[in-house]
Write a protein that holds these residues in place. Structure first.
Motif: not given
Length: 268
Positions: A115-127
């Protein structure tokens, strides 16, 4: 042996046929200077965890363990490990992937599924609605329809390749490396995308380029929540509980009948 006692002996078999609950594995990630701290916040161990960062070209770069902090093969709950985190030069544009500092943790669970867990340290704004694409899983593949907005030129597809329990039924093979993120260039003649992200049908992230930066669209997993690691017989828990109650009532009835018959014979 009297039939009443025989049924009572069978009761534990039916009563123990209750739903089983799988554990969970989740990671917390913290950057402190030139170190990234990885912590297992779940209640189950992860095996062979590997931490990767996403580069601007879409490639996942493996982070080496920090000196004196090797990552154990069995990464138990509440365990911690440090990775080397080297700061990259400033991204060339606000639409660069590295502005988000995406990180993935790949690991195996106790059954051996990857499995894999993806994270964003700088969370992008929603589209916004003008960027949202018609996307979802169909027949085991991720379908992405081209944008209707002619100003929508580029999308990045980011995902953790997952085969789920399907890989456990095949012959033993070397796990495949995580594919690079996919850059999709849209144009007036763009066709619908149909992509194989693995039999685990993982959650996918669409990052749409805009002059102001990347905007995030999340495509939900194609599998039923909580069902990926369940065997088929666990889904019959309600039937087993009903059978247990029927067996209990039948056992009590037979026991009462046996006791009544015994008393009647003793009274003769």
């Amino acid at each position: 042996m009297p039939r009443g006692w025989f049924c009572l002996l069978l009761l534990p078999v039916f009563i123990l046929a209750l739903p089983a609950h799988a554990g969970n594995i989740s990671f917390n990630l913290t950057i402190n200077g030139n170190r990234l701290l990885l912590s297992n916040q779940g209640d189950s161990p992860a095996f062979d965890p590997v931490v990767m960062r996403l580069l601007d070209n879409g490639h996942w770069e493996v982070l080496p363990p920090a000196a004196g902090s090797p990552t154990p093969v069995e990464f138990r709950p509440q365990a911690q490990a440090e990775m080397v985190w080297t700061e990259q030069p400033a991204p060339p544009s606000p639409a660069s992937l590295e502005t988000l500092r995406p990180v993935m943790v790949r690991f195996f669970d106790q059954a051996g599924a990857s499995f894999g867990q993806i994270s964003f340290f700088n969370q992008p704004q929603p589209a916004g609605s003008d960027l949202i694409l018609d996307a979802g899983y169909e027949h085991g593949k991720l379908r992405i329809a081209p944008p209707k907005n002619p100003e929508h030129k580029v999308s990045w597809l980011v995902w953790a390749q997952e085969e789920g329990i399907a890989a456990l039924t095949d012959s033993l093979t070397t796990p495949q490396p995580q594919p690079d993120a996919l850059r999709i260039q849209w144009g007036k003649d763009s066709k619908e995308q149909n992509l194989d992200l693995g039999k685990g049908l993982p959650t996918a992230f669409l990052l749409h380029e805009t002059p102001q930066g990347l905007r995030l669209q999340v495509v939900p997993t194609g599998r039923a929540p909580g069902r990926q690691q369940r065997t088929a017989w666990l889904d019959r828990g309600d039937r087993f509980r009903s059978a247990a109650m029927i067996a209990l009532l039948a056992g009590l009835a037979l026991l009462a009948w046996h006791v009544a018959g015994t008393r009647q014979r003793h009274s003769i």
